[in-house]
Design a protein around this motif. Structure first.
Motif, mmCIF file in Angstrom:
data_model
loop_
_atom_site.group_PDB
_atom_site.id
_atom_site.type_symbol
_atom_site.label_atom_id
_atom_site.label_comp_id
_atom_site.label_asym_id
_atom_site.label_seq_id
_atom_site.Cartn_x
_atom_site.Cartn_y
_atom_site.Cartn_z
ATOM 1 N N LYS A 281 3.003 -0.430 2.976
ATOM 2 C CA LYS A 281 3.932 -1.258 2.199
ATOM 3 C C LYS A 281 5.203 -0.485 1.868
ATOM 4 C CE LYS A 281 0.639 -4.475 0.082
ATOM 5 N NZ LYS A 281 0.100 -5.010 -1.194
ATOM 6 N N SER A 285 8.877 -1.486 3.184
ATOM 7 C CA SER A 285 9.949 -1.768 2.236
ATOM 8 C C SER A 285 11.167 -0.887 2.506
ATOM 9 C CB SER A 285 9.461 -1.571 0.800
ATOM 10 O OG SER A 285 9.147 -0.220 0.553
ATOM 11 N N PRO A 313 8.544 -11.145 1.212
ATOM 12 C CA PRO A 313 7.126 -10.776 1.211
ATOM 13 C C PRO A 313 6.231 -12.003 1.339
ATOM 14 C CG PRO A 313 8.313 -9.768 -0.619
ATOM 15 C CD PRO A 313 9.199 -10.822 -0.047
ATOM 16 N N ARG A 318 1.927 -8.672 6.571
ATOM 17 C CA ARG A 318 0.714 -7.994 7.028
ATOM 18 C C ARG A 318 0.669 -7.918 8.541
ATOM 19 N NH1 ARG A 318 -1.253 -10.972 2.660
ATOM 20 N NH2 ARG A 318 -1.990 -12.661 3.990
#
Length: 339
Positions: A281, A285, A313, A318
């Motif tokens: 993550k 980001s 998001p 994923r």
């Protein structure tokens, strides 16, 4: 930059000679006239023969058990982008290796006569290679696999038809093979990429044979140590031990960037690749926060289309992380990452 550190290993015990590995590293020279062959180099010398390498490494193994490696193999694998930056210059690459070995020495938590390890303590020999072939871990082979597997089955069917063991049309089977070869996602000069094919572009890299013992043949230096830094009591005295791999890999990038004025993209950095493995993550980001030009370059480097990065998001993240992680893992295993 992708660097590997591997211990000598042949079965359950270690060979008493480096000769087989040196012979393996001579594979490119077998196709060349002696005047054009690539010889070994060391921290201070050039034009070192294979025989001298074997003699020096084999003689530097005092008190090592058969269960301990005699040497370690390091590979220094610049990306194609890094090679382009230095003009694929072999002399620049050798000079880089020589300065890098100073960092390698500094990453040992060992001392010799009360002083830190220095590059002059390391017995090693380097060998430049200019070609690579596709292996099963490469992205191209991985993604061509369904087509290769189907083609292998069809070729087996052709042999059976030819022997009369199976009823069918050889012509039809061959036509299906040609169609699969056309549909395969990765080709080179119009041919489907298969294992063993030589990779295009600059593939220069360096193999290093590094003795387990220092030049004095008295101190054991293992970059394979599981300790970054620790102390142990041996024969009544405290001995430092350990090797900091993370620090070495980080310094290898910093050394290249400083030495050649290279501007490293986010996805090329060792720390970001670690984030991808342990904190995807955070990796994702930071990738999203890159300036547009840098983010576009990042996606080109890992060979993924920009649309794999959704701007908000959600569940797509994923999937994007999974794709990015898979791409980087395949690239790192290949040893050439393909930047």
């Amino acid at each position: 930059m992708y660097i590997t550190i591997s211990p000598q290993k042949l079965g359950d015990s270690y060979s008493t000679s480096v000769a087989d590995f040196v012979e393996y590293l001579e594979k490119e020279n077998k196709e060349l006239h002696s005047d054009h062959q690539e010889l070994f180099f060391s921290q201070d010398l050039e034009l070192i023969s294979p025989k001298e390498v074997v003699r020096e490494i084999d003689a530097n193994t005092a008190k090592l058990k058969t269960t301990e490696p005699r040497y370690y193999s390091l590979t220094i694998n610049p990306s194609q982008r890094e090679l382009k930056h230095i003009g694929n210059d072999p002399e620049k690459l050798k000079n880089y290796v020589r300065t890098l070995m100073k960092d390698y020495a500094s990453c040992f938590n060992r001392e010799i006569n009360g002083r830190p390890i220095q590059a002059s303590d390391i017995l090693y020999f380097g060998k430049l290679e200019y070609a690579r072939t596709y292996k099963g871990t490469d992205r191209e082979i991985h993604e061509n696999a369904p087509y290769s597997n189907r083609i292998a089955k069809l070729r087996n069917e052709i042999r059976k038809v030819d022997r009369g063991e199976l009823i069918g049309s050889i012509k039809a089977l061959e036509k299906e093979i040609l169609q699969l070869q056309k549909e395969a996602p990765h080709k080179l000069d119009g041919k489907m990429i298969e294992q063993g094919m030589q990779k295009p572009g600059s593939q220069t890299h360096v193999h290093l044979i590094v003795s387990r013992k220092d030049r004095s043949n008295s101190v054991s230096l293992s970059p394979g140590s599981k300790y970054k830094a620790s102390e142990v009591k041996l024969q009544g005295r405290i001995v430092k031990r350990g090797f900091d791999r993370d620090r070495f890999f980080q310094k290898a990038e910093e050394r290249f960037d400083k030495q050649f004025g290279y501007r490293r993209n986010y996805v090329e950095a060792y720390t970001s690749r670690k984030n991808l493995q342990h904190n995807p993550k955070l990796y994702y980001s930071k990738l999203l926060q890159l300036p547009v030009s840098e983010r576009k370059l990042a996606m080109q480097l890992i060979k993924l289309p920009a649309q794999t990065l959704p701007p908000i998001p959600n569940a797509q993240i994923r999937l994007a992380i999974k794709q990015l992680k898979k791409a980087l893992e395949i690239g790192m295993r290949s040893g050439s990452i393909g930047y």
